[in-house]
Design an enzyme around this catalytic site. Structure first.
Site, PDB file in Angstrom:
ATOM      1  N   ASN A   1       0.831  -1.209   0.000  1.00 12.95           N
ATOM      2  CA  ASN A   1       0.000   0.000   0.000  1.00 12.95           C
ATOM      3  C   ASN A   1       0.859   1.250   0.000  1.00 12.95           C
ATOM      4  O   ASN A   1       1.977   1.278   0.515  1.00 12.95           O
ATOM      5  CB  ASN A   1      -0.978  -0.009   1.184  1.00 12.95           C
ATOM      6  CG  ASN A   1      -0.403   0.658   2.423  1.00 12.95           C
ATOM      7  OD1 ASN A   1      -0.369   1.885   2.545  1.00 12.95           O
ATOM      8  ND2 ASN A   1       0.091  -0.153   3.353  1.00 12.95           N
ATOM      9  N   SER A   2       0.301   2.287  -0.626  1.00 13.62           N
ATOM     10  CA  SER A   2       0.930   3.613  -0.520  1.00 13.62           C
ATOM     11  C   SER A   2      -0.180   4.628  -0.276  1.00 13.62           C
ATOM     12  O   SER A   2      -0.391   5.546  -1.061  1.00 13.62           O
ATOM     13  CB  SER A   2       1.723   3.956  -1.776  1.00 13.62           C
ATOM     14  OG  SER A   2       0.846   4.100  -2.871  1.00 13.62           O
TER      15      SER A   2
ATOM     16  N   LEU B   1      -1.051   8.171   4.484  1.00 12.95           N
ATOM     17  CA  LEU B   1      -1.626   8.763   5.698  1.00 12.95           C
ATOM     18  C   LEU B   1      -2.797   9.714   5.442  1.00 12.95           C
ATOM     19  O   LEU B   1      -2.877  10.788   6.017  1.00 12.95           O
ATOM     20  CB  LEU B   1      -0.532   9.502   6.496  1.00 12.95           C
ATOM     21  CG  LEU B   1       0.582   8.623   7.050  1.00 12.95           C
ATOM     22  CD1 LEU B   1       1.650   9.483   7.727  1.00 12.95           C
ATOM     23  CD2 LEU B   1       0.043   7.598   8.044  1.00 12.95           C
TER      24      LEU B   1
ATOM     25  N   CYS C   1       6.296   5.237   8.701  1.00 11.40           N
ATOM     26  CA  CYS C   1       5.512   5.133   7.472  1.00 11.40           C
ATOM     27  C   CYS C   1       6.431   5.240   6.251  1.00 11.40           C
ATOM     28  O   CYS C   1       7.131   6.233   6.092  1.00 11.40           O
ATOM     29  CB  CYS C   1       4.444   6.216   7.395  1.00 11.40           C
ATOM     30  SG  CYS C   1       3.426   6.010   5.924  1.00 11.40           S
TER      31      CYS C   1
ATOM     32  N   LYS D   1       6.059   3.030  17.338  1.00 11.03           N
ATOM     33  CA  LYS D   1       5.910   2.018  16.280  1.00 11.03           C
ATOM     34  C   LYS D   1       7.111   2.035  15.355  1.00 11.03           C
ATOM     35  O   LYS D   1       7.401   3.031  14.697  1.00 11.03           O
ATOM     36  CB  LYS D   1       4.642   2.308  15.491  1.00 11.03           C
ATOM     37  CG  LYS D   1       4.456   1.413  14.295  1.00 11.03           C
ATOM     38  CD  LYS D   1       3.110   0.777  14.314  1.00 11.03           C
ATOM     39  CE  LYS D   1       2.832  -0.051  13.102  1.00 11.03           C
ATOM     40  NZ  LYS D   1       1.455   0.136  12.653  1.00 11.03           N
TER      41      LYS D   1
ATOM     42  N   ILE E   1       5.902  -4.847  13.590  1.00 10.78           N
ATOM     43  CA  ILE E   1       6.556  -3.951  12.668  1.00 10.78           C
ATOM     44  C   ILE E   1       5.538  -3.181  11.816  1.00 10.78           C
ATOM     45  O   ILE E   1       4.409  -3.628  11.647  1.00 10.78           O
ATOM     46  CB  ILE E   1       7.495  -4.756  11.701  1.00 10.78           C
ATOM     47  CG1 ILE E   1       6.718  -5.878  11.018  1.00 10.78           C
ATOM     48  CG2 ILE E   1       8.705  -5.256  12.407  1.00 10.78           C
ATOM     49  CD1 ILE E   1       7.514  -6.688   9.988  1.00 10.78           C
TER      50      ILE E   1
ATOM     51  N   GLY F   1       0.778  -8.162   5.497  1.00  8.76           N
ATOM     52  CA  GLY F   1       0.119  -9.448   5.279  1.00  8.76           C
ATOM     53  C   GLY F   1       1.047 -10.621   5.594  1.00  8.76           C
ATOM     54  O   GLY F   1       2.195 -10.423   6.017  1.00  8.76           O
TER      55      GLY F   1
ATOM     56  N   GLY G   1       1.395  -9.611   9.603  1.00 13.86           N
ATOM     57  CA  GLY G   1       1.041 -10.863   8.950  1.00 13.86           C
ATOM     58  C   GLY G   1       0.231 -11.850   9.750  1.00 13.86           C
ATOM     59  O   GLY G   1       0.110 -13.010   9.361  1.00 13.86           O
TER      60      GLY G   1
ATOM     61  N   THR H   1      -3.924  -6.314   7.919  1.00 13.53           N
ATOM     62  CA  THR H   1      -4.333  -6.768   6.594  1.00 13.53           C
ATOM     63  C   THR H   1      -5.348  -7.921   6.634  1.00 13.53           C
ATOM     64  O   THR H   1      -6.276  -7.960   5.826  1.00 13.53           O
ATOM     65  CB  THR H   1      -3.075  -7.193   5.792  1.00 13.53           C
ATOM     66  OG1 THR H   1      -2.195  -6.070   5.752  1.00 13.53           O
ATOM     67  CG2 THR H   1      -3.425  -7.602   4.380  1.00 13.53           C
TER      68      THR H   1
HETATM   69  C1  LIG Z   1      -3.860   0.160   4.244  1.00 15.24           C
HETATM   70  C2  LIG Z   1      -2.906   0.283   5.394  1.00 15.24           C
HETATM   71  C3  LIG Z   1      -2.825   1.487   6.104  1.00 15.24           C
HETATM   72  C4  LIG Z   1      -1.921   1.622   7.182  1.00 15.24           C
HETATM   73  N1  LIG Z   1      -1.888   2.796   7.877  1.00 15.24           N
HETATM   74  C5  LIG Z   1      -1.056   2.927   8.955  1.00 15.24           C
HETATM   75  C6  LIG Z   1      -1.056   4.123   9.735  1.00 15.24           C
HETATM   76  O1  LIG Z   1      -1.806   5.068   9.489  1.00 15.24           O
HETATM   77  N2  LIG Z   1      -0.164   4.195  10.789  1.00 15.24           N
HETATM   78  C7  LIG Z   1       0.670   3.144  11.111  1.00 15.24           C
HETATM   79  O2  LIG Z   1       1.448   3.255  12.067  1.00 15.24           O
HETATM   80  N3  LIG Z   1       0.650   1.987  10.397  1.00 15.24           N
HETATM   81  C8  LIG Z   1      -0.190   1.853   9.338  1.00 15.24           C
HETATM   82  N4  LIG Z   1      -0.210   0.665   8.632  1.00 15.24           N
HETATM   83  C9  LIG Z   1       0.653  -0.466   9.050  1.00 15.24           C
HETATM   84  C10 LIG Z   1      -0.129  -1.485   9.887  1.00 15.24           C
HETATM   85  O3  LIG Z   1      -0.601  -0.915  11.082  1.00 15.24           O
HETATM   86  C11 LIG Z   1       0.749  -2.713  10.214  1.00 15.24           C
HETATM   87  O4  LIG Z   1       1.892  -2.298  10.937  1.00 15.24           O
HETATM   88  C12 LIG Z   1       1.199  -3.469   8.978  1.00 15.24           C
HETATM   89  O5  LIG Z   1       0.193  -3.482   7.993  1.00 15.24           O
HETATM   90  C13 LIG Z   1       1.606  -4.908   9.301  1.00 15.24           C
HETATM   91  O6  LIG Z   1       0.533  -5.645   9.870  1.00 15.24           O
HETATM   92  P1  LIG Z   1      -0.449  -6.608   9.005  1.00 15.24           P
HETATM   93  O7  LIG Z   1       0.436  -7.517   8.199  1.00 15.24           O
HETATM   94  O8  LIG Z   1      -1.289  -7.320  10.012  1.00 15.24           O
HETATM   95  O9  LIG Z   1      -1.262  -5.708   8.133  1.00 15.24           O
HETATM   96  C14 LIG Z   1      -1.085   0.523   7.545  1.00 15.24           C
HETATM   97  C15 LIG Z   1      -1.175  -0.677   6.817  1.00 15.24           C
HETATM   98  C16 LIG Z   1      -2.066  -0.823   5.762  1.00 15.24           C
HETATM   99  C17 LIG Z   1      -2.130  -2.129   5.030  1.00 15.24           C
END
Ligand SMILES: Cc1cc2nc3c(=O)[nH]c(=O)nc-3n(C[C@H](O)[C@H](O)[C@H](O)COP(=O)(O)O)c2cc1C
Length: 323
Positions: free
Chosen positions: A77-78, A81, A141, A178, A204, A231, A264, A286
């Site tokens: 994702n990009s 914020l 980020c 974080k 992470i 993920g 993940g 995710t």
């Molecule tokens: C669409 C999306 C938006 C995210 N926005 C933020 C955010 O605003 N602030 C932040 O600290 N992490 C953000 N993250 C990171 C997640 O909180 C998390 O650290 C990362 O996705 C790994 O966990 P996961 O594999 O369970 O998704 C975002 C991730 C995704 C996929």
């Protein structure tokens, strides 16, 4: 003890969590976008805390589309914020949490150290209902041009940001830092955050990544080109980094500075892996996009595990480090 039910209760500094499961920032909205919480009372009983998506001082539109691309076992994702800024957040979105019986953690991001300070002050001074129980500082980020991950890879900056935020808020608010996995040695920013006074660490955030659309020959994420991978693909990286911090940092090992493991997670087994690596609680992001019943399913799985093994969850923290 015999058949006594075992507990999933954990503590992140002064936050009491009835379950180790937290939302991962950015994946379940906040305020009007609090989709997770609109799923009803069951999810409130499965969660231990709710983490909002990133809030910034000024509104941000985020990056232009396309902002999410699927990969094998994950997404890149990009988003950049996207959010309506702290003023609207406090006025219109924070009150949604008033009657939600969960510790609320607000994730914050900024372009400069000073902006982090202003943002923390604003939240502290304008949260009249004292809804905010924790602040999670996003120094990780990968998708914004200024600040973001560039802070998280520089331990001195991490320490300065944490110190600045701590100075501007009441001591009742728990500060979580974080961390980004896009470093050679995760223990350096982790130690810096602790030096700055962070009450807990979360890790992470996403891993920098890229995909190419071979039909156009251009990056799939057209504007930003790169994004952050999340993920199932990143789980082993997250588990390793939690293990590393628990192993090498005395404050993590003693759980004075607890770790929130993120990255993940899709099953209750993944949660146990993080806990045994040294996490006290976990964030799930995710996977919630894919399965909106995930928190309840995982909660039930862990509950069955601890009851069957006659162990409280907190007894399993860091188990992988036992000789
Ligand atoms: C669409 C999306 C938006 C995210 N926005 C933020 C955010 O605003 N602030 C932040 O600290 N992490 C953000 N993250 C990171 C997640 O909180 C998390 O650290 C990362 O996705 C790994 O966990 P996961 O594999 O369970 O998704 C975002 C991730 C995704 C996929």
């Amino acid at each position: 003890m015999g058949k006594a039910m075992k507990s999933l209760h954990v503590e992140i500094s002064s936050l009491q969590l009835k379950s180790p499961l937290m939302t991962a920032s950015g994946t379940s909205g906040h305020g009007n976008g609090t989709e997770v919480l609109r799923k009803g009372p069951r999810i409130i009983s499965s969660l231990g805390a709710f983490v909002t998506k990133g809030v910034t001082l000024e509104p941000r539109e985020g990056n232009p589309e396309l902002r999410i691309v699927e990969t094998r076992s994950g997404i890149i994702n990009s988003i950049g914020l996207q959010n309506s800024g702290v003023e609207i957040f406090v006025k219109e979105e924070l009150p949604d949490f008033l009657n939600v019986d969960l510790p609320i953690v607000v994730n914050i991001a900024a372009n400069t150290v000073e902006e982090f300070g202003k943002l923390a002050s604003y939240l502290n001074d304008n949260d009249l209902g004292q809804i905010i129980k924790g602040i999670e500082i996003n120094v990780s980020c990968p998708n914004i041009k200024k600040g973001g991950m560039s802070f998280g890879v520089d331990p001195r900056q991490v320490e300065r940001i944490v110190k600045t935020v701590k100075k501007r808020i009441d001591s009742r608010i728990v500060v979580i830092t974080k961390l980004t996995p896009n470093v050679t040695d995760i223990t350096l920013p982790a130690r810096a955050a602790i030096e700055g006074g962070s009450d807990a660490l979360s890790m992470i955030n996403t891993l920098r990544a890229m995909a190419i659309d071979i039909s156009t020959g251009r990056p799939s994420l057209l504007d930003n080109k790169t994004g952050g991978l999340s993920g199932p693909a990143i789980k082993p990286v997250g588990v390793f980094m939690v293990y590393e911090c628990f192993d090498k940092i005395p404050e993590c090992n003693s759980r004075k500075v607890p770790i929130i493991g993120i990255g993940g997670i899709t099953t209750w087994r993944d949660v146990l892996e993080y806990i045994m690596a040294g996490a006290t609680a976990v964030g799930i992001g995710t996977a919630w996009f894919v399965n909106q019943d995930i928190f309840n399913g995982i909660y039930d799985g862990i509950k069955r595990y601890v009851d069957k093994n006659k162990k409280d969850l907190s007894d399993l923290i860091g188990k992988a480090h036992e000789e």
